[in-house]
Each structure stands twice: as C-alpha cells, then as structure tokens.
Design a protein around this motif. Structure first.
Motif, short mmCIF file in Angstrom:
data_model
loop_
_atom_site.label_atom_id
_atom_site.label_comp_id
_atom_site.label_asym_id
_atom_site.label_seq_id
_atom_site.Cartn_x
_atom_site.Cartn_y
_atom_site.Cartn_z
N THR A 104 40.38 43.61 37.92
CA THR A 104 40.25 42.56 38.76
C THR A 104 40.79 41.17 37.93
O THR A 104 41.68 40.39 38.34
N TYR A 105 40.56 41.27 36.66
CA TYR A 105 41.25 40.03 35.78
C TYR A 105 42.81 40.10 35.82
O TYR A 105 43.31 39.04 35.70
N LEU A 106 43.30 41.45 35.72
CA LEU A 106 44.71 41.45 35.49
C LEU A 106 45.26 41.07 36.90
O LEU A 106 46.44 40.61 36.83
N ALA A 107 44.65 41.35 37.97
CA ALA A 107 45.14 41.19 39.32
C ALA A 107 45.14 39.73 39.58
O ALA A 107 46.20 38.98 39.87
N LEU A 108 44.24 38.92 39.17
CA LEU A 108 44.15 37.42 39.21
C LEU A 108 45.04 37.00 38.28
O LEU A 108 45.49 35.59 38.76
N GLY A 109 45.11 37.38 37.16
CA GLY A 109 45.81 36.45 36.05
C GLY A 109 44.75 35.52 35.23
O GLY A 109 43.77 35.41 35.93
N HIS A 110 45.00 35.29 34.19
CA HIS A 110 44.25 34.45 33.43
C HIS A 110 43.72 33.29 34.09
O HIS A 110 42.57 32.89 34.11
N ASP A 111 44.70 32.48 34.51
CA ASP A 111 44.41 31.08 35.08
C ASP A 111 43.53 31.31 36.34
O ASP A 111 42.26 30.53 36.19
N ARG A 112 43.63 32.17 37.07
CA ARG A 112 42.83 32.08 38.23
C ARG A 112 41.39 33.03 37.99
O ARG A 112 40.30 32.73 38.42
N ALA A 113 41.62 33.84 37.02
CA ALA A 113 40.32 34.46 36.35
C ALA A 113 39.22 33.68 36.25
O ALA A 113 37.97 33.55 36.20
N VAL A 114 39.70 32.47 35.15
CA VAL A 114 38.93 31.57 34.56
C VAL A 114 38.45 30.23 35.52
O VAL A 114 37.44 29.58 35.14
N HIS A 115 39.21 30.20 36.56
CA HIS A 115 38.86 29.35 37.41
C HIS A 115 37.77 29.79 38.76
O HIS A 115 38.11 29.93 39.73
N VAL A 116 36.59 29.63 37.88
CA VAL A 116 35.46 30.00 38.82
C VAL A 116 35.19 29.51 40.16
O VAL A 116 34.92 30.18 40.87
N GLY A 117 35.46 28.15 40.04
CA GLY A 117 35.24 27.52 41.42
C GLY A 117 36.03 27.92 42.45
O GLY A 117 35.78 27.91 43.65
N ALA A 118 37.19 28.78 42.25
CA ALA A 118 38.08 29.10 43.10
C ALA A 118 37.89 30.54 43.73
O ALA A 118 38.53 31.03 44.40
N TRP A 119 36.69 31.25 42.98
CA TRP A 119 36.60 32.38 43.53
C TRP A 119 36.00 32.89 44.81
O TRP A 119 35.08 31.83 45.45
N ASN A 120 36.34 33.78 45.58
CA ASN A 120 35.58 33.94 46.96
C ASN A 120 34.38 34.84 46.68
O ASN A 120 34.44 35.43 45.31
N PRO A 121 33.82 35.16 47.59
CA PRO A 121 32.50 36.23 47.50
C PRO A 121 33.03 37.45 47.01
O PRO A 121 32.28 38.20 46.14
N MET A 122 34.17 37.94 47.24
CA MET A 122 34.47 39.37 46.51
C MET A 122 34.93 39.24 45.29
O MET A 122 34.56 40.42 44.47
N THR A 123 35.43 38.23 44.89
CA THR A 123 35.67 38.17 43.31
C THR A 123 34.43 37.99 42.52
O THR A 123 34.35 38.29 41.41
N TRP A 124 33.55 37.31 43.20
CA TRP A 124 32.14 37.21 42.67
C TRP A 124 31.64 38.39 42.52
O TRP A 124 30.96 38.66 41.43
N GLY A 125 31.89 39.41 43.57
CA GLY A 125 31.31 40.68 43.07
C GLY A 125 31.86 41.41 42.18
O GLY A 125 31.28 42.03 41.55
N ASN A 126 33.16 41.40 42.19
CA ASN A 126 34.07 42.00 41.18
C ASN A 126 33.95 41.54 39.80
O ASN A 126 33.97 42.50 38.91
N ILE A 127 33.92 40.49 39.57
CA ILE A 127 33.54 39.85 38.23
C ILE A 127 32.28 39.53 37.90
O ILE A 127 31.62 40.05 37.03
#
Length: 162
Positions: A104-127
């Motif tokens: 999931t981190y690799l698919a998001l890329g570092h900047d998006r992975a650490v931008h927790v406020g932009a996560w959707n529910p699926m990203t919250w589940g995956n990470i």
C-alpha cells in the motif's frame, strides 16, 4: 488455544480481526467495482482506467483470500490447544502485515502515505488497521501483555466457576 492468550490480544485476534477480514471479504466479492475504485484515495490515482474484467476477477479473488483468512483464523484460534500453533500463526500474520502495508505504501508513494488526513476508509484499513494489528502482534510476541495462561490455569478457573 485462544483462551490462553492475554485478554487484550485475545479480543483483538479472535473478535476484531475476524470481523475486519469479513469487512474485506464482502465488498471485494459483492462490490468489486467499488472495491477497486477505493484502493487508493482519489487524489492518489494517476489514471482513471475503467474497471476491467481482469481487475474485477483479481478483486474478487482477493476477497476470496480474505474469506480464507477468516476461516483459517477461526480454525486456528478456536480449535487448537497448542499455544505454539497460535504463536506461529501470529508470526505468519506479522510477516504478512509488513507486506500488506509495504504494498500500500509503495502504491501511494511516500508523500501520500504520510498525508494521513487525505486517506480514505480503504487506506485506513490497509495501513491504519493493519498497523494496529501489527503493533498488537509485536507487543504480544514480545510479552508486553504478560505471559500466556497455561491450560492448567484455565482448567482451575473453569472448575472454580462450577
């Protein structure tokens, strides 16, 4: 047996985690188009490719794997009397947690992975949820919740309540 686990990890591994596996199973199998579209927050999508029959099958197969993981969890945690089997099962899941979060981190890329406020529910589940399970497994395996209860201890407690 799961009853030998300390209280908090027992709750997490025997109740919360199986529920989370079903939460992955049903949408992936029943709503694969939605499931595919939610894998990354919309801002992280670099292409807006249509859902194909190939991706739909992959999503439904992933859902089937979640269903299998649910069944294995129930089988292992509710049927074995060997705490060593439970610990080895949790070690395997600990390793899989790392892979799940890394993908999931690799698919998001570092900047998006650490931008927790932009996560959707699926990203919250995956990470987020996977990190919680990973940290709970780590803490359990390191003994942070105290020792496992022995089978003898459990039998004594059972006899006292009769």
């Amino acid at each position: 047996m799961a009853a030998q686990l300390p209280e908090f990890p027992r709750l997490v591994f025997t109740v919360l985690e199986p529920i989370s596996l079903l939460a992955g199973f049903f949408p992936a199998v029943l709503l694969p188009d939605w499931f595919i579209g939610e894998q990354l927050p919309s801002a992280a999508s670099t292409t807006s490719a249509a859902v194909t029959a190939n991706s739909r099958v992959v999503a439904q197969q992933l859902g089937n794997c979640y269903g299998l993981a649910f069944l294995v969890a129930i089988a292992v945690l509710y049927s074995t009397n060997e705490i060593r089997v439970v610990r080895n099962y949790l070690i395997a899941l600990w390793i899989a947690d790392i892979g799940h979060m890394a993908i999931t981190y690799l698919a998001l890329g570092h900047d998006r992975a650490v931008h927790v406020g932009a996560w959707n529910p699926m990203t919250w589940g995956n990470i987020g949820a996977t990190m919680f399970l990973f940290l709970t497994r780590t803490s359990y395996l390191l003994g942070c919740f105290g020792p496992d209860r022995s089978q003898l201890e459990l039998e004594k407690k059972k006899n006292k309540t009769k």
